[in-house]
Design a protein around this motif. Structure first.
Motif, PDB file in Angstrom:
ATOM      1  N   PRO A 147       0.833  -1.213   0.000  1.00 35.08           N
ATOM      2  CA  PRO A 147       0.000   0.000   0.000  1.00 35.08           C
ATOM      3  C   PRO A 147       0.863   1.257   0.000  1.00 35.08           C
ATOM      4  O   PRO A 147       1.876   1.319   0.687  1.00 35.08           O
ATOM      5  CB  PRO A 147      -0.791  -0.131   1.307  1.00 35.08           C
ATOM      6  CG  PRO A 147       0.117  -0.904   2.212  1.00 35.08           C
ATOM      7  CD  PRO A 147       0.895  -1.839   1.335  1.00 35.08           C
ATOM      8  N   CYS A 148       0.446   2.254  -0.772  1.00 30.35           N
ATOM      9  CA  CYS A 148       1.223   3.488  -0.905  1.00 30.35           C
ATOM     10  C   CYS A 148       0.315   4.706  -0.770  1.00 30.35           C
ATOM     11  O   CYS A 148      -0.653   4.856  -1.536  1.00 30.35           O
ATOM     12  CB  CYS A 148       1.917   3.541  -2.265  1.00 30.35           C
ATOM     13  SG  CYS A 148       3.085   2.202  -2.572  1.00 30.35           S
ATOM     14  N   ASN A 149       0.599   5.559   0.186  1.00 31.32           N
ATOM     15  CA  ASN A 149      -0.107   6.841   0.347  1.00 31.32           C
ATOM     16  C   ASN A 149      -1.617   6.679   0.353  1.00 31.32           C
ATOM     17  O   ASN A 149      -2.341   7.412  -0.329  1.00 31.32           O
ATOM     18  CB  ASN A 149       0.312   7.819  -0.759  1.00 31.32           C
ATOM     19  CG  ASN A 149       1.803   8.060  -0.768  1.00 31.32           C
ATOM     20  OD1 ASN A 149       2.426   8.166   0.286  1.00 31.32           O
ATOM     21  ND2 ASN A 149       2.387   8.147  -1.945  1.00 31.32           N
ATOM     22  N   THR A 150      -2.110   5.714   1.094  1.00 32.32           N
ATOM     23  CA  THR A 150      -3.539   5.431   1.110  1.00 32.32           C
ATOM     24  C   THR A 150      -3.982   5.013   2.494  1.00 32.32           C
ATOM     25  O   THR A 150      -3.156   4.599   3.322  1.00 32.32           O
ATOM     26  CB  THR A 150      -3.870   4.307   0.097  1.00 32.32           C
ATOM     27  OG1 THR A 150      -5.283   4.110   0.036  1.00 32.32           O
ATOM     28  CG2 THR A 150      -3.215   2.994   0.506  1.00 32.32           C
ATOM     29  N   MET A 151      -5.280   5.124   2.740  1.00 27.99           N
ATOM     30  CA  MET A 151      -5.877   4.506   3.908  1.00 27.99           C
ATOM     31  C   MET A 151      -6.172   3.053   3.534  1.00 27.99           C
ATOM     32  O   MET A 151      -6.412   2.732   2.369  1.00 27.99           O
ATOM     33  CB  MET A 151      -7.188   5.205   4.291  1.00 27.99           C
ATOM     34  CG  MET A 151      -7.076   6.694   4.539  1.00 27.99           C
ATOM     35  SD  MET A 151      -6.121   7.115   6.014  1.00 27.99           S
ATOM     36  CE  MET A 151      -7.254   6.632   7.318  1.00 27.99           C
ATOM     37  N   ILE A 152      -6.166   2.166   4.523  1.00 31.03           N
ATOM     38  CA  ILE A 152      -6.546   0.782   4.286  1.00 31.03           C
ATOM     39  C   ILE A 152      -7.463   0.343   5.429  1.00 31.03           C
ATOM     40  O   ILE A 152      -7.538   0.987   6.476  1.00 31.03           O
ATOM     41  CB  ILE A 152      -5.331  -0.160   4.184  1.00 31.03           C
ATOM     42  CG1 ILE A 152      -4.565  -0.220   5.517  1.00 31.03           C
ATOM     43  CG2 ILE A 152      -4.402   0.267   3.048  1.00 31.03           C
ATOM     44  CD1 ILE A 152      -3.457  -1.273   5.517  1.00 31.03           C
ATOM     45  N   SER A 153      -8.158  -0.773   5.222  1.00 29.09           N
ATOM     46  CA  SER A 153      -9.064  -1.285   6.252  1.00 29.09           C
ATOM     47  C   SER A 153      -8.589  -2.613   6.817  1.00 29.09           C
ATOM     48  O   SER A 153      -9.296  -3.262   7.581  1.00 29.09           O
ATOM     49  CB  SER A 153     -10.471  -1.458   5.662  1.00 29.09           C
ATOM     50  OG  SER A 153     -10.447  -2.319   4.530  1.00 29.09           O
ATOM     51  N   LYS A 225       3.976   5.462   2.939  1.00 31.98           N
ATOM     52  CA  LYS A 225       3.101   5.573   4.106  1.00 31.98           C
ATOM     53  C   LYS A 225       1.736   4.973   3.815  1.00 31.98           C
ATOM     54  O   LYS A 225       1.233   5.056   2.695  1.00 31.98           O
ATOM     55  CB  LYS A 225       2.936   7.052   4.492  1.00 31.98           C
ATOM     56  CG  LYS A 225       1.989   7.292   5.665  1.00 31.98           C
ATOM     57  CD  LYS A 225       1.803   8.776   5.916  1.00 31.98           C
ATOM     58  CE  LYS A 225       0.796   9.018   7.043  1.00 31.98           C
ATOM     59  NZ  LYS A 225       0.574  10.470   7.283  1.00 31.98           N
ATOM     60  N   PHE A 226       1.143   4.359   4.815  1.00 35.41           N
ATOM     61  CA  PHE A 226      -0.268   3.988   4.766  1.00 35.41           C
ATOM     62  C   PHE A 226      -0.845   4.140   6.161  1.00 35.41           C
ATOM     63  O   PHE A 226      -0.119   4.117   7.154  1.00 35.41           O
ATOM     64  CB  PHE A 226      -0.469   2.565   4.229  1.00 35.41           C
ATOM     65  CG  PHE A 226       0.087   1.479   5.115  1.00 35.41           C
ATOM     66  CD1 PHE A 226      -0.678   0.921   6.135  1.00 35.41           C
ATOM     67  CD2 PHE A 226       1.374   0.979   4.901  1.00 35.41           C
ATOM     68  CE1 PHE A 226      -0.166  -0.085   6.945  1.00 35.41           C
ATOM     69  CE2 PHE A 226       1.892  -0.032   5.702  1.00 35.41           C
ATOM     70  CZ  PHE A 226       1.118  -0.562   6.731  1.00 35.41           C
ATOM     71  N   SER A 227      -2.147   4.334   6.224  1.00 37.94           N
ATOM     72  CA  SER A 227      -2.829   4.492   7.511  1.00 37.94           C
ATOM     73  C   SER A 227      -4.016   3.546   7.560  1.00 37.94           C
ATOM     74  O   SER A 227      -4.683   3.321   6.555  1.00 37.94           O
ATOM     75  CB  SER A 227      -3.308   5.929   7.704  1.00 37.94           C
ATOM     76  OG  SER A 227      -2.218   6.836   7.661  1.00 37.94           O
ATOM     77  N   ILE A 228      -4.275   3.006   8.740  1.00 38.62           N
ATOM     78  CA  ILE A 228      -5.404   2.105   8.927  1.00 38.62           C
ATOM     79  C   ILE A 228      -6.570   2.904   9.491  1.00 38.62           C
ATOM     80  O   ILE A 228      -6.414   3.654  10.458  1.00 38.62           O
ATOM     81  CB  ILE A 228      -5.032   0.944   9.865  1.00 38.62           C
ATOM     82  CG1 ILE A 228      -3.828   0.192   9.298  1.00 38.62           C
ATOM     83  CG2 ILE A 228      -6.221   0.005  10.049  1.00 38.62           C
ATOM     84  CD1 ILE A 228      -3.311  -0.911  10.195  1.00 38.62           C
ATOM     85  N   PHE A 265     -15.100   5.221  -1.989  1.00 41.08           N
ATOM     86  CA  PHE A 265     -13.811   4.830  -1.436  1.00 41.08           C
ATOM     87  C   PHE A 265     -12.837   6.004  -1.451  1.00 41.08           C
ATOM     88  O   PHE A 265     -12.065   6.201  -0.497  1.00 41.08           O
ATOM     89  CB  PHE A 265     -13.224   3.661  -2.226  1.00 41.08           C
ATOM     90  CG  PHE A 265     -13.930   2.353  -2.016  1.00 41.08           C
ATOM     91  CD1 PHE A 265     -14.568   2.068  -0.823  1.00 41.08           C
ATOM     92  CD2 PHE A 265     -13.959   1.392  -3.023  1.00 41.08           C
ATOM     93  CE1 PHE A 265     -15.223   0.858  -0.616  1.00 41.08           C
ATOM     94  CE2 PHE A 265     -14.601   0.184  -2.829  1.00 41.08           C
ATOM     95  CZ  PHE A 265     -15.239  -0.090  -1.623  1.00 41.08           C
ATOM     96  N   ALA A 266     -12.852   6.782  -2.524  1.00 40.30           N
ATOM     97  CA  ALA A 266     -11.937   7.923  -2.626  1.00 40.30           C
ATOM     98  C   ALA A 266     -12.211   8.942  -1.528  1.00 40.30           C
ATOM     99  O   ALA A 266     -11.281   9.502  -0.935  1.00 40.30           O
ATOM    100  CB  ALA A 266     -12.053   8.577  -4.001  1.00 40.30           C
ATOM    101  N   THR A 267     -13.494   9.189  -1.222  1.00 42.94           N
ATOM    102  CA  THR A 267     -13.815  10.172  -0.185  1.00 42.94           C
ATOM    103  C   THR A 267     -13.408   9.692   1.208  1.00 42.94           C
ATOM    104  O   THR A 267     -13.167  10.508   2.099  1.00 42.94           O
ATOM    105  CB  THR A 267     -15.325  10.487  -0.161  1.00 42.94           C
ATOM    106  OG1 THR A 267     -16.065   9.302   0.168  1.00 42.94           O
ATOM    107  CG2 THR A 267     -15.785  11.023  -1.493  1.00 42.94           C
ATOM    108  N   THR A 268     -13.321   8.381   1.407  1.00 41.13           N
ATOM    109  CA  THR A 268     -12.924   7.839   2.710  1.00 41.13           C
ATOM    110  C   THR A 268     -11.420   7.627   2.814  1.00 41.13           C
ATOM    111  O   THR A 268     -10.929   7.182   3.855  1.00 41.13           O
ATOM    112  CB  THR A 268     -13.634   6.504   2.983  1.00 41.13           C
ATOM    113  OG1 THR A 268     -13.283   5.556   1.968  1.00 41.13           O
ATOM    114  CG2 THR A 268     -15.141   6.676   3.009  1.00 41.13           C
ATOM    115  N   GLY A 269     -10.695   7.927   1.732  1.00 44.20           N
ATOM    116  CA  GLY A 269      -9.243   7.785   1.756  1.00 44.20           C
ATOM    117  C   GLY A 269      -8.743   6.436   1.286  1.00 44.20           C
ATOM    118  O   GLY A 269      -7.533   6.208   1.239  1.00 44.20           O
ATOM    119  N   LEU A 270      -9.655   5.527   0.923  1.00 37.66           N
ATOM    120  CA  LEU A 270      -9.254   4.203   0.435  1.00 37.66           C
ATOM    121  C   LEU A 270      -8.895   4.316  -1.050  1.00 37.66           C
ATOM    122  O   LEU A 270      -9.581   3.804  -1.935  1.00 37.66           O
ATOM    123  CB  LEU A 270     -10.390   3.194   0.640  1.00 37.66           C
ATOM    124  CG  LEU A 270     -10.759   2.900   2.101  1.00 37.66           C
ATOM    125  CD1 LEU A 270     -12.058   2.106   2.171  1.00 37.66           C
ATOM    126  CD2 LEU A 270      -9.629   2.123   2.791  1.00 37.66           C
TER     127      LEU A 270
END
Length: 322
Positions: A147-153, A225-228, A265-270
């Motif tokens: 994952p790159c520069n994204t939020m993930i779940s 970077k990625f964020s959960i 998904f884009a609006t939530t950062g995914l």
């Protein structure tokens, strides 16, 4: 690197002078957008006798007339969230937020997500983000993919990268704000989340890089970077996704579904999830420029400069052809 910088500047100037997005023109008066097309359909603009072949992303104004051919179907997404389906050998004249037996209400919020993402290409500040991409990225031997520069779940994500230089092994390092979380060795260009490590924490950000090692030297990728997402937010997203999927059980390949999911998904950062959805839209609508524009913006957001350039170039080509 200098050539790539010139390409980026050229694309940005062209896009800012001649906005590709169907929403860029008369955005205030647009009542609906074409969100799915199967077969041949034609649009006659209000006050004109000329008809144009319908493609994904076309905007519809008051008085526009849409006609479908034999074995054709079209979906129209209105600003109030109504999704109207038009079957073969049918026609409709746009007059407000239409509804009826052939419509379902997706929700104004979902429709707004898609509209905002489509209109983004007319925003100079957003398009300018391409100028901020690292010019030395393509000179790296190891390029992180996900994952790159994204939020993930996912609290146990796998990592993927590519290497243009052979290595005896790769050393993968994961960090949080306190420092190194773990270090793993592999000969592959991907790493499943280590079973001997604790899963990652909801709501936290992490960084990772990959170092290639051979007998003589080593070479390392840039940090990614990625964020959960927070656990509550993940539950909310899954509920919204489930509801949306439930509306398309009879047509899971509909571009309307994948566009709405991708925009949400884009609006939530995914962002990587959004990219997957719009890649499906792009592949299902080879004559439409809008999916390429949207993907160009999303690819730039996750730092994939070469892919962003390719999508924007394709969008320009399609716009000229149409």
């Amino acid at each position: 690197m200098r050539r790539e910088s010139h390409i980026l500047r050229f694309l940005i100037v062209i896009i800012l002078l001649f906005p590709l997005s169907c929403f860029a023109q008369n955005k205030g008066s647009a009542l609906a957008m074409i969100s799915d097309v199967e077969g041949s359909a034609y649009l006659t603009k209000a006050g004109s006798d000329d008809s144009h072949k319908v493609v994904f992303g076309m905007q519809l104004l008051q008085g526009d007339r849409l006609e479908t051919g034999r074995k054709a179907s079209v979906s129209l997404l209105f600003s109030n969230g109504n999704l109207v389906s038009l079957g073969s050998n049918s026609s409709i004249t746009i007059s407000g937020n239409q509804s009826g037996s052939s419509s379902r209400n997706i929700g104004a919020g979902m429709a707004g997500n898609f509209s905002a993402l489509a209109m983004r290409q007319d925003n100079k500040g957003e398009m300018g983000v391409l100028m901020d991409l690292r010019s030395d990225e393509t000179s790296q031997f190891i390029i992180p993919l996900s994952p790159c520069n994204t939020m993930i779940s996912n609290t146990a994500p796998g990592l993927k990268w590519e290497s243009t230089k052979p290595a005896d092994e790769f050393v993968v390092r994961l960090y949080n704000s306190q420092g190194l979380v773990w270090e793993k060795h592999t000969t592959s260009t991907s790493l499943a989340f280590p079973q001997d490590e604790a899963v990652l924490e909801f709501g936290q950000s992490y960084f990772w890089n990959v170092e290639g090692v051979d007998l003589i030297n080593s070479f390392r990728s840039l940090n990614q970077k990625f964020s959960i997402l927070a656990e509550e937010k993940i539950r909310e997203i899954k509920e919204e996704e489930k509801k949306l999927l439930g509306m398309f059980t009879d047509d899971p390949g509909n571009s309307s579904l994948h566009s709405l999911l991708g925009a949400y998904f884009a609006t939530t950062g995914l962002l990587e999830d959004a990219i997957k959805e719009f890649e499906l839209v792009r592949d299902s609508n080879p004559e439409a420029s809008l999916p390429h524009e949207i993907l160009g913006g999303l690819y730039s957001d996750v730092g994939k400069k070469d892919l962003a350039i390719a999508e924007l170039q394709k969008a320009l080509t399609l716009e000229k052809e149409n």
